[in-house]
Every structure is written in structure tokens, then in C-alpha cells.
Design a protein around this motif. Structure first.
Motif, PDB file in Angstrom:
ATOM      1  N   ASP A  86       0.885  -1.132   0.057  1.00 43.37           N
ATOM      2  CA  ASP A  86       0.079   0.009  -0.085  1.00 43.37           C
ATOM      3  C   ASP A  86       0.718   1.357  -0.004  1.00 43.37           C
ATOM      4  OD1 ASP A  86      -2.162  -1.697   0.034  1.00 43.37           O
ATOM      5  OD2 ASP A  86      -2.341  -1.512   2.168  1.00 43.37           O
ATOM      6  N   PHE A  87       2.061   1.049   0.437  1.00 38.57           N
ATOM      7  CA  PHE A  87       2.733   2.250   0.537  1.00 38.57           C
ATOM      8  C   PHE A  87       3.816   2.577  -0.726  1.00 38.57           C
ATOM      9  CE2 PHE A  87       1.622   1.924   4.723  1.00 38.57           C
ATOM     10  CZ  PHE A  87       2.050   3.101   5.280  1.00 38.57           C
ATOM     11  N   GLU A  88       3.976   1.489  -1.891  1.00 36.26           N
ATOM     12  CA  GLU A  88       4.485   1.651  -2.969  1.00 36.26           C
ATOM     13  C   GLU A  88       4.063   3.116  -3.683  1.00 36.26           C
ATOM     14  OE1 GLU A  88       3.762  -1.598  -5.466  1.00 36.26           O
ATOM     15  OE2 GLU A  88       4.801  -2.918  -3.976  1.00 36.26           O
ATOM     16  N   LEU A  89       5.227   3.813  -4.107  1.00 34.49           N
ATOM     17  CA  LEU A  89       4.910   4.710  -5.048  1.00 34.49           C
ATOM     18  C   LEU A  89       4.279   4.559  -6.310  1.00 34.49           C
ATOM     19  CD1 LEU A  89       5.178   7.760  -4.862  1.00 34.49           C
ATOM     20  CD2 LEU A  89       7.309   7.761  -5.744  1.00 34.49           C
ATOM     21  N   ASP A  90       3.148   5.169  -6.561  1.00 39.42           N
ATOM     22  CA  ASP A  90       2.238   4.661  -7.885  1.00 39.42           C
ATOM     23  C   ASP A  90       2.094   5.822  -8.569  1.00 39.42           C
ATOM     24  OD1 ASP A  90       1.764   2.269  -6.646  1.00 39.42           O
ATOM     25  OD2 ASP A  90      -0.143   2.616  -5.949  1.00 39.42           O
ATOM     26  N   HIS A  91       1.488   5.301  -9.879  1.00 43.32           N
ATOM     27  CA  HIS A  91       0.923   6.461 -10.605  1.00 43.32           C
ATOM     28  C   HIS A  91      -0.030   7.337 -10.209  1.00 43.32           C
ATOM     29  CE1 HIS A  91       2.812   4.452 -14.527  1.00 43.32           C
ATOM     30  NE2 HIS A  91       2.883   3.421 -13.886  1.00 43.32           N
ATOM     31  N   PRO A  92       0.274   8.644 -10.223  1.00 45.61           N
ATOM     32  CA  PRO A  92      -0.803   9.581  -9.795  1.00 45.61           C
ATOM     33  C   PRO A  92      -1.907   9.732 -10.790  1.00 45.61           C
ATOM     34  CG  PRO A  92       1.265  10.865 -10.745  1.00 45.61           C
ATOM     35  CD  PRO A  92       1.358   9.191 -10.876  1.00 45.61           C
ATOM     36  N   ASP A  93      -3.149  10.188 -10.407  1.00 43.07           N
ATOM     37  CA  ASP A  93      -4.144  10.558 -11.400  1.00 43.07           C
ATOM     38  C   ASP A  93      -3.706  11.820 -11.820  1.00 43.07           C
ATOM     39  OD1 ASP A  93      -6.399  11.228 -12.526  1.00 43.07           O
ATOM     40  OD2 ASP A  93      -7.925  10.653 -11.319  1.00 43.07           O
ATOM     41  N   ILE A  94      -3.027  11.957 -13.082  1.00 47.75           N
ATOM     42  CA  ILE A  94      -2.526  13.369 -13.362  1.00 47.75           C
ATOM     43  C   ILE A  94      -3.556  14.271 -13.866  1.00 47.75           C
ATOM     44  CG2 ILE A  94      -1.165  14.344 -15.264  1.00 47.75           C
ATOM     45  CD1 ILE A  94       0.647  12.095 -15.298  1.00 47.75           C
ATOM     46  N   GLU A  95      -4.584  13.790 -14.443  1.00 51.04           N
ATOM     47  CA  GLU A  95      -5.987  14.643 -14.610  1.00 51.04           C
ATOM     48  C   GLU A  95      -6.281  15.249 -13.630  1.00 51.04           C
ATOM     49  OE1 GLU A  95      -6.153  15.839 -17.716  1.00 51.04           O
ATOM     50  OE2 GLU A  95      -4.520  14.889 -18.356  1.00 51.04           O
ATOM     51  N   LYS A  96      -6.657  14.570 -12.435  1.00 48.71           N
ATOM     52  CA  LYS A  96      -7.367  15.081 -11.358  1.00 48.71           C
ATOM     53  C   LYS A  96      -6.178  16.157 -10.593  1.00 48.71           C
ATOM     54  CE  LYS A  96      -9.879  15.388  -7.880  1.00 48.71           C
ATOM     55  NZ  LYS A  96     -11.356  16.196  -8.225  1.00 48.71           N
TER      56      LYS A  96
ATOM     57  N   THR B  55       7.847  15.476 -13.126  1.00 48.72           N
ATOM     58  CA  THR B  55       8.254  14.468 -12.188  1.00 48.72           C
ATOM     59  C   THR B  55       7.642  13.187 -12.529  1.00 48.72           C
ATOM     60  OG1 THR B  55       8.412  16.404 -10.698  1.00 48.72           O
ATOM     61  CG2 THR B  55       8.483  14.205  -9.738  1.00 48.72           C
ATOM     62  N   PHE B  56       6.295  13.245 -12.935  1.00 51.45           N
ATOM     63  CA  PHE B  56       5.589  11.889 -13.010  1.00 51.45           C
ATOM     64  C   PHE B  56       5.169  11.621 -14.414  1.00 51.45           C
ATOM     65  CE2 PHE B  56       4.941  13.211  -8.560  1.00 51.45           C
ATOM     66  CZ  PHE B  56       4.988  11.784  -8.009  1.00 51.45           C
ATOM     67  N   THR B  57       5.922  12.105 -15.199  1.00 49.78           N
ATOM     68  CA  THR B  57       5.958  11.680 -16.846  1.00 49.78           C
ATOM     69  C   THR B  57       5.602  10.162 -17.015  1.00 49.78           C
ATOM     70  OG1 THR B  57       6.972  13.634 -17.618  1.00 49.78           O
ATOM     71  CG2 THR B  57       6.815  11.829 -18.964  1.00 49.78           C
ATOM     72  N   SER B  58       4.504   9.662 -17.350  1.00 46.92           N
ATOM     73  CA  SER B  58       4.312   8.119 -17.390  1.00 46.92           C
ATOM     74  C   SER B  58       3.241   7.987 -18.400  1.00 46.92           C
ATOM     75  CB  SER B  58       3.840   7.363 -15.968  1.00 46.92           C
ATOM     76  OG  SER B  58       2.675   8.243 -15.506  1.00 46.92           O
ATOM     77  N   GLY B  59       2.637   6.628 -18.564  1.00 44.15           N
ATOM     78  CA  GLY B  59       1.392   6.517 -19.387  1.00 44.15           C
ATOM     79  C   GLY B  59       0.199   6.998 -19.010  1.00 44.15           C
ATOM     80  N   GLU B  60      -0.785   6.197 -19.133  1.00 46.91           N
ATOM     81  CA  GLU B  60      -2.063   6.853 -18.987  1.00 46.91           C
ATOM     82  C   GLU B  60      -2.086   6.862 -17.578  1.00 46.91           C
ATOM     83  OE1 GLU B  60      -4.628   3.855 -20.517  1.00 46.91           O
ATOM     84  OE2 GLU B  60      -4.241   4.065 -22.367  1.00 46.91           O
ATOM     85  N   PRO B  61      -3.237   7.824 -17.036  1.00 43.53           N
ATOM     86  CA  PRO B  61      -3.449   8.333 -15.538  1.00 43.53           C
ATOM     87  C   PRO B  61      -4.172   6.803 -14.909  1.00 43.53           C
ATOM     88  CG  PRO B  61      -4.339   9.801 -17.245  1.00 43.53           C
ATOM     89  CD  PRO B  61      -3.861   8.705 -17.754  1.00 43.53           C
ATOM     90  N   ALA B  62      -3.695   6.834 -13.662  1.00 42.67           N
ATOM     91  CA  ALA B  62      -4.222   5.563 -12.702  1.00 42.67           C
ATOM     92  C   ALA B  62      -5.571   5.915 -12.424  1.00 42.67           C
ATOM     93  CB  ALA B  62      -3.191   5.434 -11.705  1.00 42.67           C
ATOM     94  N   THR B  63      -6.392   4.894 -12.277  1.00 44.14           N
ATOM     95  CA  THR B  63      -7.468   5.156 -11.505  1.00 44.14           C
ATOM     96  C   THR B  63      -7.923   4.166 -10.389  1.00 44.14           C
ATOM     97  OG1 THR B  63      -8.347   3.305 -13.040  1.00 44.14           O
ATOM     98  CG2 THR B  63      -8.511   5.318 -14.008  1.00 44.14           C
ATOM     99  N   GLN B  64      -6.874   4.507  -9.670  1.00 41.11           N
ATOM    100  CA  GLN B  64      -6.880   3.519  -8.074  1.00 41.11           C
ATOM    101  C   GLN B  64      -7.822   4.440  -7.438  1.00 41.11           C
ATOM    102  OE1 GLN B  64      -3.181   3.039  -6.637  1.00 41.11           O
ATOM    103  NE2 GLN B  64      -2.412   2.289  -8.624  1.00 41.11           N
TER     104      GLN B  64
ATOM    105  N   PHE C 105       8.272   5.780 -13.253  1.00 41.36           N
ATOM    106  CA  PHE C 105       7.521   4.437 -13.490  1.00 41.36           C
ATOM    107  C   PHE C 105       7.851   3.777 -14.669  1.00 41.36           C
ATOM    108  CE2 PHE C 105       4.774   7.491 -11.223  1.00 41.36           C
ATOM    109  CZ  PHE C 105       4.862   6.868  -9.781  1.00 41.36           C
ATOM    110  N   GLY C 106       8.845   4.329 -15.432  1.00 38.07           N
ATOM    111  CA  GLY C 106       9.313   3.591 -16.921  1.00 38.07           C
ATOM    112  C   GLY C 106       9.764   2.399 -16.644  1.00 38.07           C
ATOM    113  N   ALA C 107      10.562   1.892 -15.575  1.00 38.32           N
ATOM    114  CA  ALA C 107      11.287   0.648 -15.950  1.00 38.32           C
ATOM    115  C   ALA C 107      10.168  -0.584 -15.731  1.00 38.32           C
ATOM    116  CB  ALA C 107      11.813   0.348 -14.288  1.00 38.32           C
ATOM    117  N   ASP C 108      10.714  -1.698 -16.329  1.00 37.67           N
ATOM    118  CA  ASP C 108      10.060  -2.797 -16.494  1.00 37.67           C
ATOM    119  C   ASP C 108       9.895  -3.648 -15.205  1.00 37.67           C
ATOM    120  OD1 ASP C 108       9.206  -5.462 -17.146  1.00 37.67           O
ATOM    121  OD2 ASP C 108      10.538  -5.791 -18.534  1.00 37.67           O
ATOM    122  N   PRO C 109       8.860  -3.680 -14.757  1.00 42.20           N
ATOM    123  CA  PRO C 109       8.683  -4.427 -13.258  1.00 42.20           C
ATOM    124  C   PRO C 109       9.196  -5.759 -13.347  1.00 42.20           C
ATOM    125  CG  PRO C 109       6.419  -4.393 -14.522  1.00 42.20           C
ATOM    126  CD  PRO C 109       7.310  -3.638 -15.194  1.00 42.20           C
ATOM    127  N   SER C 110       9.255  -6.363 -14.379  1.00 44.12           N
ATOM    128  CA  SER C 110       9.944  -7.695 -14.405  1.00 44.12           C
ATOM    129  C   SER C 110      11.460  -7.707 -14.745  1.00 44.12           C
ATOM    130  CB  SER C 110       9.288  -8.554 -15.659  1.00 44.12           C
ATOM    131  OG  SER C 110       9.691  -7.813 -16.850  1.00 44.12           O
TER     132      SER C 110
END
Length: 605
Positions: A261-271, A291-300, A328-333
Motif C-alpha cells: 500500500d505504500f508503494e509509490l504509484d502512478h498519480p491521477d495526473i488529470e485530477k 516529475t511523473f511523466t508516465s503512461g495513462e493516468p491511474a484510476t486507483q 515508473f518507466g522501468a520494466d517491473p519484471s
């Protein structure tokens, strides 16, 4: 262990108040009349930490309702504090909304202070093999420091310092961090209204810690004390023990560290952008996006905690090609090693480069011939002082190609130095070669003392960044870490910390001078390439070219010229004021019927 995860716990109110008072002389008021200083200050600090450290795990901890247990022990605990400024009351709900949109957990427990929440979580995380960094300027947290728990303190003037065990021991003159509790209990804390032992300040508390080690041991040996101090301490034994208890950060708050739960996640950029638009944070929006350039905004779902439990939420897949600012650009695998490297900054030791010192004679002549062929050159002066009016040139670094540069050392003899600068005069006074630098006003003033003007087009990275992001710090180390993910060589590594034992740059071996100086020029050149684009995007290029750069030259000329003082007039004014004061003193003594110390409030009262 190399793959040890890092948890950053942010002391929310400490940074909110710090942000608010940072703008106290020039508060940020938007068009709706809302004072957004505290929100802006807090968000700048939070984004700064994220960009600098790329934490694996992060949470922000709040107070709620104060410490019930401490107030029960001592009713006057924190009773002396002024009412919270209205701007901060307005700020907190906004900050909470922004954190929710960023999917950063908010840790709070009614009846407990953030100190206690952070203390509890840091100990829990330590047991699970984490390194914890407590982001706060509050000295009380020093008691929590261990081999795996650190203070990450914002410092005045910009940047952060990390306090581990050694730093705490040196700061408080203790044998172990836990003794900070005894130290605080002995001297008290006026900000929290912890009484402490009467008559015991910082100096005496350190003396007692060195001699007795703890509050209890001091109170058991009061027979060794003398005079009034003995009387005061013996009369205040219960108060001393109470003060120590009040200063102790609790480690048993009913909250739980759940790593997922404490992992730094994708923010909801639009919000977040929507909230920043409402607050009119244009620059902060740009800073956040980079700072948070990434893919699509998260919906968590939001990760807000009041009862110590949270709902774990899935993480979206990171997109490829997120850019250097992506967290968040790194491959999680990818392997652990690859994951670790994505969070580390480059340094001179890990970056390919070619930095060369230029020898006197033919080598210098050939170098200057090559220098004169360039259209744009970045240079950086190395000197004997930060005061340009007394500084002497030790060397000048030049570069016009990333990763490559040259250092021209200067002789100590003034005549020899003037002869060398004369060879460089055509470069500096050329109208066709652009000169790039960080804080060029300093370099212009140094060179002016050698009767050399700096002509042609100028590009100052410090000024450029001020226009791009005025609310951030603008020193080169911060810019390198923020925009280039690079940590430069520290000047203190070369000449030591400020003080009587600090060395001169002349004392540094030539090889180290070369690496340090050319690195500075190299970084500045890379920042120039970055900021050129951003000036256009921020629509500040015209302001930079037509106002800031010309003003830089004017200010340098004004500071070199100085101002004239009429010393004779000021001396006569001083004598006149002295006579007036003596006449007033005589009148006061006559009215009082005796002489006394007028400057003493006690005698005056």
C-alpha cells in the motif's frame, strides 16, 4: 544490503508550516483571494523529495486531534501555541485532496501526533528490512535514528541533509540517539511547552548527558550538584521525569505498515492538474508533470487511512519511453539490479567523460585558437573566494560539447595571471561567441578585476531557471539532480566545510581541480540545452533576452562601482546622536532621582 528498499515518511504539518512561512513576506495569493502559500510550499518540498530520491515507498503522516495521552499527563502540553493561521486551515483539505489524487497514502490516527505515527511505522518497516527516511526538520525525531532509520532534514537555503547515528551523536553530544529523549527532557521544549528542568539549557543538558547519561541517573546523583542548580533539580525531579515522558515519541500507535500500500504509484495526473488549475499553480503543474511523466493516468482507489488499515489496489502497467523524469518507466519484471540502478543518480565516477587540463605554452596557444572557432562556449571560473571583489582566478573551465571540456589553470603571481588572461581577452570580448554560465554576474565581476569585459550573447542557467520555475531553488547541484539525475562533486570534498580549516582552491591538486571545474561547466552546458526549450514553452524567452540578461550586466556594473559614503558627515552625525543620548540619560536620571541601567528591563521596571 544493496537491494534494501527505502521508505520515506513525510511529517505533513512540519512541511506545511515551513512552506507557509517561507512565503510569509511575499504570500502567494491567487485571483480568488486564496492564500496558497502553504499548499505551494508543501508541494514543492514533496516533489523535490520525489525527484531527488525516487523512493520505493512513500507516505504522508498527519496529526489529528493532538496527543490525548500527553495532554492527560500534562494539561499545558502545547497550550502555548498560537492559533493555526487561516491559510494553513484552508491548505490542509487541498493538500489531502492532492495526495489522494497522487495515490500517496495519508497516515493519520485520531488522538496521536504525526511524530508517533512516523515512529511506529519506521520501527515496523525496519523489522521488515526497510531503510526509513523521516522527512522533517523537527529535532525530536533524532531519538528514532538507528542503523536503518534516518532523518531527512530540509535545510535553510535549499537541499537536504541526512542524519544517521553519527550525525545525531555529534549534534547532541550523546553516546546513542535514544539519549536525545533525556536531552530534550532536561532542557525542555518551549515550542511544545515541555517544562524541562528549571535552569537547564542546551549547554547544561549536554554536560549532564556526558556526565550522567540519563535523566534518571542525574536525579539519582543530585548530591553531586552544587549551589542553586542542585536545589532546582532536586525540587523538580517529578517535573524532569514528566518532561522526559512528554518528549518520548510513541512506538505503539495502532497503525500498520503494509509495504504494498505504500508503494509509490502512478498519480491521477488529470485530477492533480484539475486541482492545480483551481489553485492557479501553472509552474507547479509543469513541475509535477515532468516529475511523473508516465503512461495513462491511474484510476486507483484513494489510500487514506484513519484506522490503520487500507485497501490494497492494483498498479497499472508502466508505459515504455517515459523519459528521464519518469518514476515508473522501468520494466517491473526487470532484475533487482536494474531496478536499483533506476533509482540512483549518475556521478562523475559512473559517467563517461574527457576533462583535460591545458599546459602552459604551445598547448595553451593551440587551445585558444580552437576556442576562437566556436560559436557558443560554456565557461566556469574557479577562484579563491566567493566574494568576487577580492577573488583571484585559480583557473577557468571551458566546454562546448557534452562530456568533454578543458581546464586552464592560472598562475598565482598577479603579473603572470594578467599575461594569461590577456591571451583569453579576444574570446571574452568577442561579440560573435555566445558565453554560457551559471550565475554569470559573479564571473563578469571576477573578470572585471582583470580588466576583461564579457561581450556577446549571454545565457545564464540560473536566471533561466528562475523564469522557468521561480519557486524552486536555483543552485547548480539542485538543478543537476532535478533535471539531469546527476550528483556533482561537492566543493566540500575538495576544500572542506566553511570555517578556519577550510582550504583554498589553490591547495587542491590540479587533477581534482580539473575534474571539479570542467564538470561544473559540462553540467551547465547540459542545463542550457534543457532550459532553452523550456523558456520557449513557458513564453519567457523574450523576458529572458530583453530584460533579465541586460539587467544582469547593469547589476554587475552597479555592484562593481559601489556607492560613495560621506564618512565625515556620518561621523559627525554619530557624535551628535551620542550627545543627544547622554542628554536624555541625564534627564531620566534626574527624574528618577538616581542612576541605573536604562537598558535593563528589570531595573527599568
Amino acid at each position: 544490503m544493496p537491494d534494501q528498499k527505502r521508505l520515506f515518511l513525510v511529517d505533513a504539518y512540519a512541511l506545511i508550516f515551513r512552506g507557509y512561512y517561507a512565503f510569509i513576506k511575499n504570500p502567494r495569493i491567487n485571483s480568488k483571494g486564496v492564500d496558497t502559500s502553504a499548499i505551494m510550499g508543501f508541494m514543492n518540498s514533496l516533489l523535490d523529495v520525489i525527484k531527488r530520491e525516487r523512493p520505493d515507498h512513500l507516505a504522508v503522516c498527519f496529526d489529528k486531534g493532538g496527543s490525548v495521552d500527553r495532554v492527560e499527563m500534562f494539561e499545558a502540553y502545547k497550550a502555548n501555541r498560537d492559533e493555526t493561521p487561516e491559510a494553513i486551515k484552508i491548505a490542509v483539505p487541498y493538500i489531502e485532496e492532492i495526495l489522494k489524487a497522487m495515490h500517496i497514502p495519508i497516515m493519520v490516527k485520531e488522538g496521536y501526533e504525526a511524530d508517533d505515527v512516523i515512529g511506529t511505522l519506521s520501527r515496523q518497516a525496519e523489522k521488515e528490512g526497510y531503510k526509513t527516511f523521516m522527512v522533517t526538520p523537527d529535532k525530536d525525531f533524532a531519538q528514532l535514528v538507528t542503523e536503518n532509520i534516518f532523518m531527512y532534514r530540509p535545510v535553510f537555503g535549499g537541499g537536504y541533509e541526512t542524519w544517521g547515528i553519527d550525525e545525531v551523536k555529534a549534534k547532541f553530544e550523546v553516546e546513542e540517539p535514544m539519549q536525545v529523549i533525556d536531552f530534550l527532557g532536561m532542557m525542555g521544549d518551549s515550542s511544545d511547552n515541555i517544562p524541562g528542568l528549571p535552569g537547564v539549557g542546551e549547554k547544561t543538558a549536554k554536560k549532564f548527558i556526558a556526565q550522567y547519561g540519563s535523566m534518571e541517573n542525574l536525579l539519582a546523583n543530585t548530591h553531586e550538584l552544587k549551589g542553586k542548580m542542585k536545589e532546582k533539580v532536586e525540587d523538580s525531579k517529578e517535573l524532569g521525569l514528566l518532561s522526559k515522558q512528554l518528549a518520548t515519541i510513541m512506538l505503539d500507535v495502532p497503525v500498520t505498515f503494509n509495504a504494498k500500500d505504500f508503494e509509490l504509484d502512478h498519480p491521477d495526473i488529470e485530477k492533480v492538474k484539475e486541482l492545480f488549475q483551481e489553485l492557479e499553480f501553472r509552474r507547479l503543474t509543469d513541475n509535477f508533470i515532468k516529475t511523473f511523466t508516465s503512461g495513462e493516468p491511474a484510476t486507483q482507489e484513494d489510500k487514506t487511512v484513519d484506522n490503520g488499515t487500507k485497501t490494497a489496489t492494483p498498479k497499472p502497467k508502466p508505459s515504455a519511453g517515459s523519459g528521464q523524469f519518469s518514476l515508473f518507466g522501468a520494466d517491473p519484471s526487470a532484475s533487482d539490479a536494474a531496478s536499483d540502478s533506476s533509482y540512483s543518480r549518475n556521478t562523475i565516477a559512473t559517467t563517461s567523460h574527457f576533462y583535460q587540463s591545458i599546459a602552459p605554452g604551445m598547448a595553451t596557444t593551440l587551445f585558444i585558437q580552437n576556442l576562437m572557432k566556436q560559436q557558443s562556449v560554456c565557461f566556469d571560473t574557479e577562484t579563491t573566494s566567493i566574494n568576487p571583489l577580492v577573488a583571484e582566478l585559480v583557473g577557468i573551465a571551458f566546454t562546448w560539447e557534452t562530456g568533454k571540456g578543458f581546464y586552464l589553470p592560472f598562475p598565482e603571481e598577479r603579473d603572470d595571471a594578467l599575461a594569461l588572461i590577456e591571451q583569453l581577452r579576444p574570446f571574452f570580448e568577442s561579440e560573435t561567441i555566445e558565453k554560457i554560465g551559471q550565475n554569470l554576474k559573479y564571473d563578469i565581476k571576477v573578470l572585471a578585476k582583470y580588466n576583461v569585459a564579457v561581450n556577446g550573447k549571454l545565457f545564464d542557467t540560473m536566471l533561466a531557471h528562475y523564469l522557468i520555475n521561480p519557486d524552486m531553488r536555483h543552485n547548480m547541484d539542485v538543478l543537476a539532480e532535478t533535471y539531469l539525475n546527476y550528483t556533482p562533486v561537492s566543493i566540500t570534498d575538495l576544500i572542506g566545510k566553511k570555517g578556519k580549516n577550510q582550504r583554498s582552491m589553490r591547495d587542491v591538486p590540479l587533477e581534482q581541480q580539473t575534474e571539479y571545474a570542467v564538470e561544473d561547466a559540462d553540467i551547465t552546458l547540459q542545463l542550457k540545452h534543457h532550459f532553452e526549450k523550456e523558456l520557449g514553452e513557458a513564453n519567457t524567452q523574450t523576458l529572458f533576452d530583453e530584460i533579465e540578461i541586460p539587467l544582469l550586466r547593469v547589476l554587475a556594473a552597479m555592484e562593481l562601482e559601489g556607492i560613495n559614503l560621506d564618512a565625515n558627515f556620518l561621523n559627525s552625525l554619530s557624535a551628535q546622536l551620542d550627545n543627544d543620548i547622554k542628554a536624555l540619560e541625564s534627564k531620566i536620571y534626574a527624574a528618577a532621582g538616581e542612576e541605573f541601567n536604562i537598558a535593563s528591563p528589570k531595573q527599568l521596571g
